[in-house]
Design an enzyme around this catalytic site. Structure first.
Site, PDB file in Angstrom:
ATOM      1  N   SER A 191       0.795  -1.227   0.000  1.00  0.00           N
ATOM      2  CA  SER A 191       0.000   0.000   0.000  1.00  0.00           C
ATOM      3  C   SER A 191       0.827   1.277   0.000  1.00  0.00           C
ATOM      4  O   SER A 191       0.333   2.333  -0.377  1.00  0.00           O
ATOM      5  CB  SER A 191      -0.952   0.021   1.188  1.00  0.00           C
ATOM      6  OG  SER A 191      -0.240   0.194   2.402  1.00  0.00           O
ATOM      7  N   LYS A 201       0.972   4.726   6.878  1.00  0.00           N
ATOM      8  CA  LYS A 201       0.203   5.563   5.954  1.00  0.00           C
ATOM      9  C   LYS A 201       0.801   6.959   5.899  1.00  0.00           C
ATOM     10  O   LYS A 201       1.647   7.328   6.699  1.00  0.00           O
ATOM     11  CB  LYS A 201      -1.274   5.662   6.383  1.00  0.00           C
ATOM     12  CG  LYS A 201      -1.992   4.331   6.470  1.00  0.00           C
ATOM     13  CD  LYS A 201      -2.124   3.681   5.115  1.00  0.00           C
ATOM     14  CE  LYS A 201      -2.711   2.280   5.239  1.00  0.00           C
ATOM     15  NZ  LYS A 201      -2.522   1.498   4.044  1.00  0.00           N
TER      16      LYS A 201
END
Length: 123
Positions: free
Chosen positions: A28, A70
């Site tokens: 990701s 993230k």
């Protein structure tokens, strides 16, 4: 910057802070982080000073017992953070679970130390 110089800098600058080591799992955050990278995150008291673009380690807001890496996209007026993966097609992030409460932020990524060929200090 040599490994020794980077570690010395971090030790002096953040001597009173707490660090955590984490393994990146999944795709990701590609190309910033690859599956299998090892990173260090600096605990951020109250998650203060996290601006858009900051790389963070968070607790999975869906209640699972795991961490996620993230990038902060936006700080909401009520204090929550919108976090996104760098590879949207392969990321579960705020588009799926909404803004993240600041108490789920573990820390700000400051170092990728493995593999050595990808060693990097993040400001």
């Amino acid at each position: 910057m040599s490994l020794f110089a980077a570690l010395s800098y971090l030790t002096i600058r953040f001597a009173r802070s707490r660090f955590g080591q984490f393994a990146v799992r999944g795709h990701s955050m590609e190309p910033t982080f690859a599956d299998g990278d090892f990173i260090t995150a600096l605990e951020v008291p109250g998650s203060a000073n996290l601006k858009p673009g900051a790389l963070v380690v968070i607790r999975d807001p869906r209640g699972r017992d795991r961490e996620m890496v993230k990038r902060v996209s936006e700080a909401m007026p009520n204090g929550d953070l919108v976090v996104l993966g760098d590879s949207p097609g392969q990321s579960t992030d705020s588009r799926h679970f909404g803004p993240v409460p600041r108490d789920l932020i573990i820390g700000r990524v400051v170092l990728r130390y493995w593999p050595l060929t990808r060693f990097r200090v993040f400001a």
